[in-house]
Design an enzyme around this catalytic site. Structure first.
Site, PDB file in Angstrom:
ATOM      1  CB  ALA A 224      -0.926   0.005   1.211  1.00 39.98           C
TER       2      ALA A 224
ATOM      3  CG  ASP B 224      30.500  32.157 -26.732  1.00 41.80           C
ATOM      4  OD1 ASP B 224      31.072  33.245 -26.524  1.00 41.80           O
ATOM      5  OD2 ASP B 224      30.925  31.303 -27.526  1.00 41.80           O
TER       6      ASP B 224
ATOM      7  CG  ASP C 116      30.553  28.254 -30.385  1.00 38.97           C
ATOM      8  OD1 ASP C 116      31.602  28.198 -29.703  1.00 38.97           O
ATOM      9  OD2 ASP C 116      30.228  29.249 -31.046  1.00 38.97           O
TER      10      ASP C 116
ATOM     11  CG  ASP D 177      33.108  26.537 -25.608  1.00 36.17           C
ATOM     12  OD1 ASP D 177      33.797  27.240 -24.863  1.00 36.17           O
ATOM     13  OD2 ASP D 177      32.609  26.942 -26.671  1.00 36.17           O
TER      14      ASP D 177
ATOM     15  CD  GLU E 145      -3.333   2.756  -1.997  1.00 32.83           C
ATOM     16  OE1 GLU E 145      -2.155   2.577  -1.630  1.00 32.83           O
ATOM     17  OE2 GLU E 145      -3.651   2.946  -3.185  1.00 32.83           O
TER      18      GLU E 145
END
Length: 899
Positions: free
Chosen positions: A294, A340, A616, A620, A685
């Site tokens: 439960a 950047d 990019d 990096d 429950e």
């Protein structure tokens, strides 16, 4: 006896000893034990054995069974294993197999994502060409790039990718080193230039693996290959950097252990309680298992996975490709963005913004000025190839009506003195009619001292005085302060071809100044403003000039309160860097080296910040990998950056990052919403088991283990998934970022889940259970076993408990849609998926109750009709209680904010 410098050849295990390639060529030849004629094939083969192949370091191959096993033993996966075993124990093999299938699906997906994230180093290999032209045995020959060795003489030309680090011997090259250095403009590399650069990567006599020759031709001797190159060094940095665990991954782990602790504690506590209440040890153990089931939310892990997958699809539509599902949420918890400049904040398209005449006054360009600009270029507008700045100058020249075709320009050119990074100027000498004309362009501080006159208004030429030179420099500084790249253009006539560059660039007449700009993207300013409203700081980390970067940063709303040069950053102590980054300022880091970017990411991480780092280039990759979230440029970025990053922007746009942050915050809110929804059902429950245990069996069990599993894996799942696609609440981007210590499960969430909706749901379903039994004549202790008279009434009562939880789930689902605002603020029917999920939930529950095959499996029986009238208000009561709590919370918050 072998000298230390030559000890490398004694055995491969020693590896090559670094030499200084910036020494005179005679010493480089001596240290490499080679000549201008290159190596012999025999010597090259021997050195290949010593130094190894010219390829980059690869990640050790991981044993996939071990990696997958790690996914199978995730805390939530362990809980699911427990649920599956318990389902098998109680005889529901179909549900047990379904749980196992969910575990395997989630682990396979997570394993695949982890494998994708490990490809950054391998992608660096794409930057090595397959073949290279070298001189061996005294003649040119073509060899595999992986077979290059130190001492080989390379033959480089336009279009070639440099296969290894090398020292120029003769000739000159234009090199695109942007992938390695972050500089957007091609650089000149010439064998006979004086080497005064501070960094080897800036040396005019060195070329590096992975860079591209955009013009010229040269010979160079290889001094480093494979992992010993600059590119290899970066690859080693990437290989050593471990991927950071995302905030959501940490939180899910905490939630899993919390659930495990609660489930285990409740089940363990039930054993002695049940025995004291009169149960046998066997009965107590069986129902302790029921309590454990439960408390295990079997649908939590797949729900989180599918919700994040929905966030991935949503971000893809916005222009961001996400490689790890958890990265969606990481974006939402971002506190700092390191971005950047070129192509991210700007459009990466240069254009001329303004022109000045030779005395610094604003003026429209005269025909001679426009032609001088066009002649002093090497770019080709037909193929759109060459330096972006020169392409902008050609477009400007054509826009004045005085354009010059590249064919005519090149045909009339008598001599070209290429741009020299140390002299910071370029000169062409053109044969026009009966005279030669030198056209010079370059940095104003280098061109102005060579000018003795200037052309002002109306084309009048006058001598330059010291006062006028000083005023011109002030004009240059003012233009540069606005983010313009300032170029000075000058000219001189000769009756005959000048003998050398020095003469061609002396006694010049200044034609004017040109200010170029790579304009900011129009949408970036609003995106930066949204970051500030959300409490996110933005730092600029670029390889470009600090003054230009600062001007662009301020134009888009980034503070740029302080500018830190790369060398200044390298000299900064760790404590000073931490203090600077936590000062609340927005900083422009310029001329940043790969280690610098990595150091910034490390420092921010150490200070408890959640960092998104854009990039990019090859340089990096380590920082992208170390940051909490690496964001690569998809349009202009390198394959290396894209592989190292967890998010790739298809449009290279900073604004897309902000859209991703909003989506990430929405996803995190959604995770918290369906955790609330799932947790709220644990109480109704568990309460039936407690009643059974505390009464010593006098009260029959109001809910069976199979019915609990039907709720957790059946009726609960689709509404939970629908909550994962809930729209963002109003004011989402006005909240401050979450801290790393913030948890998915908070006291407020537990109060709503267990203290309000859970307790109320538990009371309501027990009312329904007892109402059916009492109406049938049941009394505590009465026999409800299979052959008893009350057995059918008992089945109806447990069915009402089951249905009562389902009806309460509907109220919980609508209450969970918001954390703060009222339901009417987001619209009752705005989440169509939730409406469909609730409809499915009711149909699934009806099937369990009314279809004979399922009735036999789940021990249900159609309840009396009047019970539906009893249960219909359940959703409204549960939702209304939570709505009242949220309204009171908003009122308290409003009062606390009043002055």
């Amino acid at each position: 006896m072998t000298t230390p410098r030559h000890a490398a050849c004694a055995g491969r295990e020693r590896g090559p000893v670094p030499i200084d390639p910036r020494e005179p060529t005679a010493r480089v030849f001596r240290d490499l034990r080679t000549t201008a004629g290159g190596l012999t094939s025999r010597e090259a083969r021997r050195r290949l054995e010593v130094h190894g192949p010219n390829d980059l370091p690869h990640h050790a191959v991981r044993e996939w069974p071990v990696a997958w096993l790690r996914q199978l033993t995730h805390p939530l996966a362990l809980l699911l294993w427990i649920a599956g075993v318990l389902a098998w124990i109680v005889g529901t093999r179909e549900l047990a197999l379904a749980i196992v299938a969910v575990i395997l699906l989630n682990s396979a997906l997570a394993f695949w994502q982890e494998e994708q994230a490990e490809q950054a180093v391998e992608a660096l290999g794409d930057y090595l060409p397959q073949h290279s032209q070298v001189r061996r045995d005294g003649r040119p020959t073509r060899v595999l790039a992986t077979e290059l060795v130190p001492g080989d003489v390379l033959l480089l030309g336009e279009g070639d990718r440099v296969p290894a680090d090398a020292r120029l011997l003769s000739g000159a090259l234009e090199i695109d080193a942007s992938a390695l250095t972050g500089e957007s403009s091609p650089v000149e590399r010439t064998a006979d230039l004086p080497d005064t650069a501070r960094r080897p990567v800036d040396s005019p006599v060195l070329v590096f693996s992975g860079t591209v020759c955009t013009g010229g031709s040269a010979e160079a001797v290889v001094h480093a290959t494979g992992r010993h190159t600059e590119l290899g060094r970066i690859a080693m940095l990437s290989a050593r950097v471990r991927l950071a665990e995302s905030p959501l991954e940490r939180q899910v782990r905490r939630v899993a252990w919390l659930i495990a602790a609660v489930a285990t504690s409740v089940a363990a506590a039930f054993l002695p309680l049940g025995v004291l209440a009169g149960l046998t040890w066997t009965q107590a153990f069986v129902f302790a298992i029921g309590l454990l089931v439960a408390n295990v939310p079997e649908g939590l892990l797949p729900t989180i996975t599918l919700s994040l997958a929905g966030g991935v699809r949503s971000m893809a539509r916005r222009g961001a490709l996400v490689k790890r599902l958890s990265a969606v949420e990481t974006l939402g918890s971002t506190t700092v963005i390191c971005t950047d400049k070129t192509g991210t904040l700007t459009r990466n398209v240069m254009r001329v913004l303004e022109t000045r005449d030779g005395v610094g006054a604003p003026a429209s360009p005269r025909p001679e000025f426009a032609l001088a600009v066009a002649r002093c270029t090497t770019a080709d507008e037909r193929t759109n190839s060459g330096d972006p700045m020169e392409l902008a100058l050609l477009a400007f020249s054509h826009s004045t009506g005085e354009g010059l075709s590249s064919e005519r320009r090149d045909a009339e050119r008598a001599r070209l003195f290429r741009f020299d990074p140390h002299l910071k100027r370029m000169t062409t000498v053109d044969h026009l009619a009966s005279r030669y004309v030198a056209h010079v362009k370059g940095a104003p501080e280098e061109v102005l001292p060579r000018c003795t006159s200037a052309r002002g208004a109306g084309g009048v030429v006058r001598q330059l005085t010291g006062q006028e030179r000083s005023r011109l420099l002030d004009v240059v500084n003012e233009m540069a302060g606005r983010g313009l790249r300032v170029i000075a253009v000058a000219r001189r006539d000769f009756p005959e071809l000048p003998a050398d560059r020095e003469r061609a660039e002396s006694d010049l007449c200044l034609f004017g100044l040109i200010g170029l700009i790579d304009p900011p993207r129009a949408e970036v300013a609003a995106a930066v403003s949204a970051c500030h409203a959300a409490g996110i700081r933005v730092h600029v980390v670029t390889g470009d000039n600090g003054r230009t970067a600062t001007a662009i940063a301020r134009q888009v709303g980034i503070g740029g309160d302080q500018v830190v040069d790369g060398s200044e950053l390298d000299a900064m102590a760790e404590t000073d860097l931490d203090e600077l980054l936590m000062s609340g300022q927005e900083i422009v880091f310029c001329r940043a080296a790969p280690e610098s970017k990595l150091r910034i990411a490390d420092a921010l991480h150490h200070c408890g910040q959640v960092v998104a780092m854009t990039g990019d280039g090859v340089n990096d990759a380590p920082a992208l990998r170390r940051a909490d979230l690496g964001v690569a440029m998809g349009a202009s970025g390198t394959d290396v950056a894209r592989e190292a990053a967890t998010v790739v922007l298809t449009d290279d746009n900073f604004a897309t990052i902000v859209s991703g942050i909003e989506e990430g915050r929405r996803v995190y809110d959604s995770v918290r919403k369906f955790v609330l929804y799932i947790f709220a059902h644990a109480v109704p429950e568990v309460l039936p088991f407690l009643h059974f245990a505390l009464s010593g069996g006098a009260i029959p069990l109001p809910l069976t283990v199979l019915q609990i599993l039907a709720i957790d894996l059946g009726t609960e799942t689709l509404p939970a998934l629908a909550l994962g696609r809930e729209r963002a609440e109003p004011g989402l981007m006005d909240r401050p970022p979450r801290t790393r210590s913030d948890s998915v499960v908070t006291r407020r969430l537990l109060l709503r889940a267990w203290g309000i909706m859970g307790v109320l749901s538990g009371i309501l379903v027990l009312i329904g259970f007892f109402a059916v039994l009492l109406a049938a004549g049941w009394r505590p202790g009465a026999d409800v076993s299979e052959n008893a008279v009350l057995h059918h009434a008992y089945l109806q009562a447990t069915t009402v408990t089951f249905l009562g939880i389902v009806f309460c789930q509907i109220g919980t689902a609508f209450a969970s849609r918001t954390q703060y605002v009222g339901l009417r603020d987001i619209g009752l029917t705005s989440n169509k998926l939730l409406l469909a999920g609730c409809a499915f939930e009711l149909l699934f529950a009806a099937a369990i109750v009314y279809l004979p095959p399922l009735r036999g499996v789940f021990n249900t029986a159609p309840p009396p009709g009047w019970t539906y009238a009893l249960m219909l208000p359940f959703p409204v009561l549960v939702w209304g209680a939570d709505e009242l709590y949220r309204r009171l919370s908003r009122a308290r918050t409003s009062r606390s904010r009043r002055p």
